[in-house]
Write a protein that holds these residues in place. Structure first.
Motif, PDB file in Angstrom:
ATOM      1  N   LEU A  93       0.843  -1.194   0.000  1.00  0.00           N
ATOM      2  CA  LEU A  93       0.000   0.000   0.000  1.00  0.00           C
ATOM      3  C   LEU A  93       0.875   1.241   0.000  1.00  0.00           C
ATOM      4  CD1 LEU A  93      -2.618  -1.206   2.639  1.00  0.00           C
ATOM      5  CD2 LEU A  93      -3.022  -0.937   0.189  1.00  0.00           C
ATOM      6  N   PRO A  94       0.347   2.360  -0.487  1.00  0.00           N
ATOM      7  CA  PRO A  94       1.133   3.603  -0.516  1.00  0.00           C
ATOM      8  C   PRO A  94       1.421   4.122   0.886  1.00  0.00           C
ATOM      9  CG  PRO A  94      -1.129   3.993  -1.225  1.00  0.00           C
ATOM     10  CD  PRO A  94      -0.971   2.523  -1.106  1.00  0.00           C
ATOM     11  N   VAL A  95       2.489   4.901   0.979  1.00  0.00           N
ATOM     12  CA  VAL A  95       2.973   5.350   2.283  1.00  0.00           C
ATOM     13  C   VAL A  95       2.273   6.617   2.738  1.00  0.00           C
ATOM     14  CG1 VAL A  95       5.017   6.060   3.588  1.00  0.00           C
ATOM     15  CG2 VAL A  95       5.214   4.301   1.818  1.00  0.00           C
ATOM     16  N   ILE A  96       2.301   7.652   1.918  1.00  0.00           N
ATOM     17  CA  ILE A  96       1.826   8.966   2.359  1.00  0.00           C
ATOM     18  C   ILE A  96       0.863   9.544   1.337  1.00  0.00           C
ATOM     19  CG2 ILE A  96       3.903   9.450   3.683  1.00  0.00           C
ATOM     20  CD1 ILE A  96       4.876  11.161   1.366  1.00  0.00           C
ATOM     21  N   GLY A  97       0.163  10.590   1.777  1.00  0.00           N
ATOM     22  CA  GLY A  97      -0.733  11.313   0.892  1.00  0.00           C
ATOM     23  C   GLY A  97      -2.143  10.753   0.899  1.00  0.00           C
ATOM     24  N   ALA A  98      -3.005  11.386   0.114  1.00  0.00           N
ATOM     25  CA  ALA A  98      -4.406  10.976   0.012  1.00  0.00           C
ATOM     26  C   ALA A  98      -4.762  10.451  -1.363  1.00  0.00           C
ATOM     27  CB  ALA A  98      -5.324  12.150   0.364  1.00  0.00           C
ATOM     28  N   GLY A  99      -3.773  10.300  -2.239  1.00  0.00           N
ATOM     29  CA  GLY A  99      -4.053   9.792  -3.563  1.00  0.00           C
ATOM     30  C   GLY A  99      -4.229  10.892  -4.585  1.00  0.00           C
ATOM     31  N   GLU A 100      -4.219  10.492  -5.841  1.00  0.00           N
ATOM     32  CA  GLU A 100      -4.371  11.457  -6.927  1.00  0.00           C
ATOM     33  C   GLU A 100      -5.805  11.956  -6.997  1.00  0.00           C
ATOM     34  OE1 GLU A 100      -3.914  11.589 -11.811  1.00  0.00           O
ATOM     35  OE2 GLU A 100      -3.287   9.825 -10.656  1.00  0.00           O
ATOM     36  N   PRO A 101      -6.018  13.254  -7.007  1.00  0.00           N
ATOM     37  CA  PRO A 101      -7.379  13.788  -7.082  1.00  0.00           C
ATOM     38  C   PRO A 101      -8.103  13.300  -8.332  1.00  0.00           C
ATOM     39  CG  PRO A 101      -5.816  15.515  -6.510  1.00  0.00           C
ATOM     40  CD  PRO A 101      -5.000  14.314  -6.883  1.00  0.00           C
ATOM     41  N   GLY A 102      -9.344  12.830  -8.119  1.00  0.00           N
ATOM     42  CA  GLY A 102     -10.126  12.324  -9.225  1.00  0.00           C
ATOM     43  C   GLY A 102      -9.937  10.851  -9.516  1.00  0.00           C
ATOM     44  N   ASN A 103      -8.912  10.243  -8.949  1.00  0.00           N
ATOM     45  CA  ASN A 103      -8.657   8.809  -9.143  1.00  0.00           C
ATOM     46  C   ASN A 103      -9.207   8.059  -7.936  1.00  0.00           C
ATOM     47  OD1 ASN A 103      -7.602   6.197  -9.432  1.00  0.00           O
ATOM     48  ND2 ASN A 103      -5.758   6.956 -10.461  1.00  0.00           N
ATOM     49  N   PHE A 104     -10.385   7.451  -8.082  1.00  0.00           N
ATOM     50  CA  PHE A 104     -11.059   6.821  -6.946  1.00  0.00           C
ATOM     51  C   PHE A 104     -10.241   5.686  -6.353  1.00  0.00           C
ATOM     52  CE2 PHE A 104     -13.783   3.382  -5.370  1.00  0.00           C
ATOM     53  CZ  PHE A 104     -14.426   4.034  -4.331  1.00  0.00           C
ATOM     54  N   TRP A 105      -9.711   4.808  -7.201  1.00  0.00           N
ATOM     55  CA  TRP A 105      -9.000   3.631  -6.691  1.00  0.00           C
ATOM     56  C   TRP A 105      -7.693   4.026  -6.016  1.00  0.00           C
ATOM     57  CZ3 TRP A 105     -11.952  -0.199  -6.024  1.00  0.00           C
ATOM     58  CH2 TRP A 105     -12.991  -0.466  -6.926  1.00  0.00           C
ATOM     59  N   ASP A 106      -7.023   5.019  -6.532  1.00  0.00           N
ATOM     60  CA  ASP A 106      -5.786   5.477  -5.896  1.00  0.00           C
ATOM     61  C   ASP A 106      -6.088   6.100  -4.539  1.00  0.00           C
ATOM     62  OD1 ASP A 106      -2.942   5.931  -5.883  1.00  0.00           O
ATOM     63  OD2 ASP A 106      -3.384   8.054  -6.229  1.00  0.00           O
ATOM     64  N   GLN A 107      -7.155   6.871  -4.456  1.00  0.00           N
ATOM     65  CA  GLN A 107      -7.540   7.455  -3.170  1.00  0.00           C
ATOM     66  C   GLN A 107      -7.986   6.381  -2.186  1.00  0.00           C
ATOM     67  OE1 GLN A 107     -10.486  10.457  -4.072  1.00  0.00           O
ATOM     68  NE2 GLN A 107      -8.932  11.985  -4.560  1.00  0.00           N
ATOM     69  N   ALA A 108      -8.674   5.336  -2.685  1.00  0.00           N
ATOM     70  CA  ALA A 108      -9.098   4.238  -1.811  1.00  0.00           C
ATOM     71  C   ALA A 108      -7.891   3.487  -1.260  1.00  0.00           C
ATOM     72  CB  ALA A 108     -10.014   3.293  -2.573  1.00  0.00           C
ATOM     73  N   ARG A 109      -6.865   3.262  -2.063  1.00  0.00           N
ATOM     74  CA  ARG A 109      -5.662   2.580  -1.595  1.00  0.00           C
ATOM     75  C   ARG A 109      -4.943   3.408  -0.535  1.00  0.00           C
ATOM     76  NH1 ARG A 109      -1.723   2.102  -4.845  1.00  0.00           N
ATOM     77  NH2 ARG A 109      -0.847   0.151  -4.017  1.00  0.00           N
ATOM     78  N   HIS A 110      -4.922   4.713  -0.716  1.00  0.00           N
ATOM     79  CA  HIS A 110      -4.295   5.581   0.291  1.00  0.00           C
ATOM     80  C   HIS A 110      -5.120   5.656   1.574  1.00  0.00           C
ATOM     81  CE1 HIS A 110      -1.796   6.968  -3.079  1.00  0.00           C
ATOM     82  NE2 HIS A 110      -1.013   7.522  -2.187  1.00  0.00           N
ATOM     83  N   LEU A 111      -6.399   5.289   1.496  1.00  0.00           N
ATOM     84  CA  LEU A 111      -7.283   5.390   2.654  1.00  0.00           C
ATOM     85  C   LEU A 111      -7.227   4.153   3.550  1.00  0.00           C
ATOM     86  CD1 LEU A 111      -9.550   7.107   4.015  1.00  0.00           C
ATOM     87  CD2 LEU A 111     -11.182   5.912   2.534  1.00  0.00           C
ATOM     88  N   ILE A 112      -6.771   3.019   3.025  1.00  0.00           N
ATOM     89  CA  ILE A 112      -6.863   1.754   3.755  1.00  0.00           C
ATOM     90  C   ILE A 112      -6.098   1.797   5.073  1.00  0.00           C
ATOM     91  CG2 ILE A 112      -6.253  -0.687   3.697  1.00  0.00           C
ATOM     92  CD1 ILE A 112      -6.820  -0.648   0.690  1.00  0.00           C
TER      93      ILE A 112
END
Length: 314
Positions: free
Chosen positions: A162-181
């Motif tokens: 999973l990604p380390v930092i941040g909230a994900g790329e704006p507008g990219n739902f799956w990237d933001q979901a991975r950053h949220l886990i």
């Protein structure tokens, strides 16, 4: 119901007013000179004088308080010291990240906690019940910042799942979901135990009532009696707990936001405290407190609407 709602709303307004007063008092007890910290050591006396007049720091405290209260009532929380942007604009940019984090954390922890509570209450004093109790207490006692650090080290650094930092790329739902886990897991883990213990206690109390015995006497399956009839009544105290829990998650998400460098109102308040940016700090804490009161009020009204005994107790 209307009388109960008016009483709860009146109490919420009083609490918000007390929060405004306490916030104003405490913000002035933070050590350090706000003028020197905000402007730096190279500021000229003229710049300092303009800053003091702009922030109304030369006025008596009671005048500053009434000015702050008047701004709150008008929806004006002032401007950022450095960027001159309205505080509300800055807060509304950061608030959705915190609300999403708290909602995700509460959703998975409530679902798992309700399941564990029902599963444990259906088999009281069994080995499974005891194991569930140990797991519940364990999740309560572990601080969220400890969970955040270990989750980051294991799943982001070592395993690289999973990604380390941040909230994900704006507008990219799956990237933001991975950053949220990871932050949602770290923030919500402690509430699994609270919800499970509350549901178990309520279920054990409800299972002994007459209507549950009547359902059993009709030969209904044990699973149907527990999840369809008993849980419907036992879930009422949990609704209030979830309302309080959601408010706590909004304020407690600051650790996860700092550790995972996730933008949010908690991290924003922390950064502004370090720079003594009083308008943003005041606005951030006030908005968080209002959301806390609003979620608790909503949970109380919802529980009262579902259970007439609650609204008749006042």
């Amino acid at each position: 119901m209307l009388n109960y709602a008016l009483q709860r709303i009146g109490l919420a307004i009083v609490i918000v007013f007390l929060v405004v007063f306490a916030l104003f008092v405490m913000i002035h007890f933070i050590p350090g000179d706000p003028v020197a910290i905000a402007l730096g050591p190279r500021a000229t006396p003229e710049i300092e004088a303009r800053f003091v007049a702009k922030m109304r720091l030369d006025e008596p405290l009671y005048m500053q308080f009434f000015a702050f209260l008047g701004g709150v009532l008008q929806g004006d929380l002032g401007n950022d010291i450095f960027s001159e942007r309205p505080v509300l604009t800055i807060l509304f940019e950061a608030l959705p990240y915190t609300v999403i984090l708290a909602t995700a954390a509460m959703a998975w922890s409530a679902a798992l906690g309700i399941f564990l509570g029902c599963f444990s209450a259906a088999r009281p004093n069994s080995l499974i019940d005891r194991i569930t109790g140990v797991v519940s207490i364990g999740t309560i006692t572990v601080p969220s910042f400890v969970v955040s650090i270990y989750m980051l080290i294991v799943f982001a650094v070592f395993l690289k799942w999973l990604p380390v930092i941040g909230a994900g790329e704006p507008g990219n739902f799956w990237d933001q979901a991975r950053h949220l886990i990871l932050p949602a897991f770290a923030v919500g883990l402690g509430w699994v135990g609270y919800v499970a213990r509350m549901v178990r206690a309520s279920m054990l109390e409800v299972i002994g009532e007459n209507h549950i015995r009547a359902a059993r006497s009709f030969g209904l399956p044990h699973r149907v009696v527990v999840y369809r009839y008993a849980l419907k009544v036992a879930i009422l105290p949990t609704i209030t707990l979830l309302g309080i829990g959601f408010g706590n998650l909004l304020s407690g998400a600051v650790f996860a936001e700092i550790i995972f460098s996730r933008p949010g109102i908690g991290k924003l308040i922390f950064d502004m405290v370090m720079t003594r940016n009083f308008p943003v700090v005041q606005g951030g804490v006030l908005v968080t407190a209002i959301l806390y009161v609003a979620t608790t009020l909503t949970a109380d009204l919802l529980a009262a609407a579902m259970d007439p005994r609650i609204r008749k107790s006042l």
